[in-house]
Design a protein around this motif. Structure first.
Motif, PDB file in Angstrom:
ATOM      1  N   GLU A   1      12.787  65.791  37.093  1.00 52.74           N
ATOM      2  CA  GLU A   1      13.020  64.920  38.249  1.00 52.74           C
ATOM      3  C   GLU A   1      11.929  63.848  38.376  1.00 52.74           C
ATOM      4  OE1 GLU A   1      13.389  67.694  41.478  1.00 52.74           O
ATOM      5  OE2 GLU A   1      15.442  68.217  40.939  1.00 52.74           O
ATOM      6  N   LEU A   2      11.588  63.288  37.219  1.00 52.29           N
ATOM      7  CA  LEU A   2      10.633  62.184  37.168  1.00 52.29           C
ATOM      8  C   LEU A   2      11.391  60.879  36.944  1.00 52.29           C
ATOM      9  CD1 LEU A   2       8.001  63.876  34.852  1.00 52.29           C
ATOM     10  CD2 LEU A   2       7.624  63.273  37.241  1.00 52.29           C
ATOM     11  N   ASN A   3      10.735  59.768  37.283  1.00 50.76           N
ATOM     12  CA  ASN A   3      11.334  58.449  37.110  1.00 50.76           C
ATOM     13  C   ASN A   3      10.567  57.701  36.029  1.00 50.76           C
ATOM     14  OD1 ASN A   3      11.999  55.614  37.428  1.00 50.76           O
ATOM     15  ND2 ASN A   3      12.850  56.137  39.430  1.00 50.76           N
ATOM     16  N   MET A   4      11.284  57.171  35.052  1.00 53.05           N
ATOM     17  CA  MET A   4      10.648  56.471  33.938  1.00 53.05           C
ATOM     18  C   MET A   4       9.792  55.290  34.391  1.00 53.05           C
ATOM     19  SD  MET A   4      11.138  57.657  30.853  1.00 53.05           S
ATOM     20  CE  MET A   4      12.222  58.658  29.826  1.00 53.05           C
ATOM     21  N   LYS A   5      10.097  54.727  35.558  1.00 53.95           N
ATOM     22  CA  LYS A   5       9.374  53.543  36.030  1.00 53.95           C
ATOM     23  C   LYS A   5       8.111  53.886  36.819  1.00 53.95           C
ATOM     24  CE  LYS A   5      13.545  50.679  36.286  1.00 53.95           C
ATOM     25  NZ  LYS A   5      14.414  49.856  37.176  1.00 53.95           N
ATOM     26  N   ASP A   6       7.955  55.149  37.196  1.00 49.95           N
ATOM     27  CA  ASP A   6       6.787  55.539  37.989  1.00 49.95           C
ATOM     28  C   ASP A   6       5.508  55.448  37.155  1.00 49.95           C
ATOM     29  OD1 ASP A   6       8.300  56.001  40.215  1.00 49.95           O
ATOM     30  OD2 ASP A   6       8.422  58.176  39.922  1.00 49.95           O
ATOM     31  N   LYS A   7       4.429  55.009  37.793  1.00 55.27           N
ATOM     32  CA  LYS A   7       3.144  54.961  37.106  1.00 55.27           C
ATOM     33  C   LYS A   7       2.474  56.320  37.183  1.00 55.27           C
ATOM     34  CE  LYS A   7       1.802  50.188  36.833  1.00 55.27           C
ATOM     35  NZ  LYS A   7       0.649  49.273  36.870  1.00 55.27           N
ATOM     36  N   SER A   8       1.839  56.705  36.083  1.00 60.88           N
ATOM     37  CA  SER A   8       1.235  58.036  36.018  1.00 60.88           C
ATOM     38  C   SER A   8       0.167  58.227  37.096  1.00 60.88           C
ATOM     39  CB  SER A   8       0.634  58.283  34.631  1.00 60.88           C
ATOM     40  OG  SER A   8      -0.378  57.331  34.344  1.00 60.88           O
ATOM     41  N   LYS A   9      -0.554  57.154  37.444  1.00 56.58           N
ATOM     42  CA  LYS A   9      -1.639  57.292  38.421  1.00 56.58           C
ATOM     43  C   LYS A   9      -1.127  57.565  39.833  1.00 56.58           C
ATOM     44  CE  LYS A   9      -2.221  52.388  39.596  1.00 56.58           C
ATOM     45  NZ  LYS A   9      -3.188  51.258  39.647  1.00 56.58           N
ATOM     46  N   THR A  10       0.168  57.277  40.089  1.00 51.77           N
ATOM     47  CA  THR A  10       0.723  57.496  41.426  1.00 51.77           C
ATOM     48  C   THR A  10       1.348  58.878  41.580  1.00 51.77           C
ATOM     49  OG1 THR A  10       2.930  56.619  40.882  1.00 51.77           O
ATOM     50  CG2 THR A  10       1.235  55.025  41.572  1.00 51.77           C
ATOM     51  N   LEU A  11       1.419  59.645  40.478  1.00 47.71           N
ATOM     52  CA  LEU A  11       2.092  60.942  40.531  1.00 47.71           C
ATOM     53  C   LEU A  11       1.211  61.986  41.212  1.00 47.71           C
ATOM     54  CD1 LEU A  11       3.539  61.121  36.883  1.00 47.71           C
ATOM     55  CD2 LEU A  11       4.725  60.390  38.968  1.00 47.71           C
ATOM     56  N   SER A  12       1.849  62.873  41.946  1.00 52.09           N
ATOM     57  CA  SER A  12       1.139  64.007  42.525  1.00 52.09           C
ATOM     58  C   SER A  12       0.679  64.928  41.399  1.00 52.09           C
ATOM     59  CB  SER A  12       2.053  64.775  43.477  1.00 52.09           C
ATOM     60  OG  SER A  12       3.110  65.386  42.745  1.00 52.09           O
ATOM     61  N   SER A  13      -0.185  65.877  41.716  1.00 49.21           N
ATOM     62  CA  SER A  13      -0.674  66.795  40.680  1.00 49.21           C
ATOM     63  C   SER A  13       0.479  67.579  40.066  1.00 49.21           C
ATOM     64  CB  SER A  13      -1.714  67.750  41.266  1.00 49.21           C
ATOM     65  OG  SER A  13      -1.158  68.510  42.323  1.00 49.21           O
ATOM     66  N   GLY A  14       1.452  67.953  40.874  1.00 56.24           N
ATOM     67  CA  GLY A  14       2.603  68.699  40.369  1.00 56.24           C
ATOM     68  C   GLY A  14       3.459  67.872  39.426  1.00 56.24           C
ATOM     69  N   LEU A  15       3.723  66.617  39.799  1.00 58.52           N
ATOM     70  CA  LEU A  15       4.527  65.737  38.947  1.00 58.52           C
ATOM     71  C   LEU A  15       3.768  65.367  37.673  1.00 58.52           C
ATOM     72  CD1 LEU A  15       6.179  63.369  41.590  1.00 58.52           C
ATOM     73  CD2 LEU A  15       7.231  65.279  40.369  1.00 58.52           C
ATOM     74  N   ALA A  16       2.457  65.178  37.787  1.00 56.76           N
ATOM     75  CA  ALA A  16       1.658  64.880  36.593  1.00 56.76           C
ATOM     76  C   ALA A  16       1.682  66.061  35.623  1.00 56.76           C
ATOM     77  CB  ALA A  16       0.216  64.557  37.007  1.00 56.76           C
ATOM     78  N   ALA A  17       1.668  67.276  36.168  1.00 55.89           N
ATOM     79  CA  ALA A  17       1.760  68.473  35.326  1.00 55.89           C
ATOM     80  C   ALA A  17       3.109  68.516  34.609  1.00 55.89           C
ATOM     81  CB  ALA A  17       1.565  69.723  36.174  1.00 55.89           C
ATOM     82  N   LYS A  18       4.166  68.166  35.312  1.00 60.47           N
ATOM     83  CA  LYS A  18       5.502  68.139  34.699  1.00 60.47           C
ATOM     84  C   LYS A  18       5.565  67.094  33.586  1.00 60.47           C
ATOM     85  CE  LYS A  18       8.145  69.699  38.742  1.00 60.47           C
ATOM     86  NZ  LYS A  18       9.176  69.316  39.732  1.00 60.47           N
ATOM     87  N   LEU A  19       4.913  65.964  33.800  1.00 61.64           N
ATOM     88  CA  LEU A  19       4.904  64.907  32.789  1.00 61.64           C
ATOM     89  C   LEU A  19       4.196  65.382  31.523  1.00 61.64           C
ATOM     90  CD1 LEU A  19       5.374  62.038  31.803  1.00 61.64           C
ATOM     91  CD2 LEU A  19       3.356  61.321  33.121  1.00 61.64           C
ATOM     92  N   LYS A  20       3.081  66.063  31.681  1.00 62.04           N
ATOM     93  CA  LYS A  20       2.357  66.592  30.517  1.00 62.04           C
ATOM     94  C   LYS A  20       3.226  67.584  29.739  1.00 62.04           C
ATOM     95  CE  LYS A  20      -1.357  68.200  32.516  1.00 62.04           C
ATOM     96  NZ  LYS A  20      -2.671  68.854  32.623  1.00 62.04           N
ATOM     97  N   ILE A  21       3.929  68.435  30.462  1.00 65.72           N
ATOM     98  CA  ILE A  21       4.802  69.431  29.811  1.00 65.72           C
ATOM     99  C   ILE A  21       5.913  68.737  29.039  1.00 65.72           C
ATOM    100  CG2 ILE A  21       6.484  71.274  30.247  1.00 65.72           C
ATOM    101  CD1 ILE A  21       4.673  72.093  32.631  1.00 65.72           C
ATOM    102  N   ALA A  22       6.538  67.733  29.672  1.00 69.92           N
ATOM    103  CA  ALA A  22       7.642  67.009  29.020  1.00 69.92           C
ATOM    104  C   ALA A  22       7.164  66.328  27.741  1.00 69.92           C
ATOM    105  CB  ALA A  22       8.230  65.980  29.986  1.00 69.92           C
ATOM    106  N   ALA A  23       6.012  65.671  27.809  1.00 64.36           N
ATOM    107  CA  ALA A  23       5.497  64.965  26.629  1.00 64.36           C
ATOM    108  C   ALA A  23       5.165  65.932  25.497  1.00 64.36           C
ATOM    109  CB  ALA A  23       4.258  64.156  27.021  1.00 64.36           C
TER     110      ALA A  23
END
Length: 229
Positions: free
Chosen positions: A116-138
């Motif tokens: 449930e992430l958005n491709m246009k969102d900047k990584s610096k604006t993500l909450s700690s939870g969303l940033a963790a999800k981004l790391k897992i996805a990558a």
């Protein structure tokens, strides 16, 4: 045998982070590397990923010394943020594509959607939870042979954890090995094949999860409490 370490030591000046540990990791299994913060889990993973040089001892991946060849087979997710602030979620995918030939863009897009992430969102604006999800996805978008995930559930709310665990399990195949470090033992107990308890840089206990339960008459969670209480 996938990963083999013998008498592995890592010292930082007067501090010994990894203190002569020896163990083997077999192919196609899910391993939990367990212990509280500061126990040596992260240092070990960084050594296996080729980011930190051991002080002494040996560690090999399928008989090869850790180096450029092994980095092509091992996908490591660190606890620290590793994206530049200017990057969008889409940029992170391009960044990984440039670095890793085994990066699957389609798989990345699927995982980003699931998280449930958005491709246009900047990584610096993500909450700690969303940033963790981004790391897992990558990390899981790579077609690696060994995935090493350092505290993948950190910052993930309790509702989303099941989805994350399910996503991690999808990577588990006969030719794929998972090494997951965590202090959230109750979340991992139901999915792991083997447990490695690390305390003060030493192996406190290790073995197949079911064998440990039978031998000690306790769950992995109970053993964790006993070792680290």
């Amino acid at each position: 045998m996938v990963l083999q370490c013998k008498d592995l030591v890592k010292k930082y000046y007067s501090k010994t982070a990894v203190n002569g540990i020896s163990f083997d990791i077999d192919q196609g299994k899910i391993y939990a590397l367990l212990g509280p913060n500061g126990s040596g889990k992260t240092t070990f993973m960084k050594i296996a990923a080729g980011l930190v040089k051991p002080t002494s001892g040996t560690i090999t991946y399928k008989g090869n010394q850790i180096g450029p060849v092994t980095k092509e087979r091992i996908a490591y997710m660190s606890t620290e943020p590793f994206f530049y602030n200017y990057m969008t979620v889409a940029d992170v995918g391009k960044y990984y594509k440039d670095f890793f030939e085994d990066f699957d863009e389609k798989r990345y897009e699927e995982l980003i959607d699931r998280m449930e992430l958005n491709m246009k969102d900047k990584s610096k604006t993500l909450s700690s939870g969303l940033a963790a999800k981004l790391k897992i996805a990558a990390t899981l978008a790579r077609k690696a042979e060994l995935y090493m995930l350092d505290e993948p559930l950190n910052g993930i709310d309790i509702i989303a954890r099941d989805k994350i665990v399910t996503t991690i399990l999808e990577a588990a195949k006969d030719d794929v090995t998972l090494l997951i470090s965590s202090h959230l033992v109750d979340e991992l107990e139901k999915i792991i094949d083997n447990a490695i308890f690390v305390k003060n840089g030493n192996i406190a206990l290790m073995g197949e999860a079911e064998d440990l339960r039978v031998k000690h008459g306790k769950s992995i969670v109970e053993l964790y409490k006993e070792i680290y209480a």
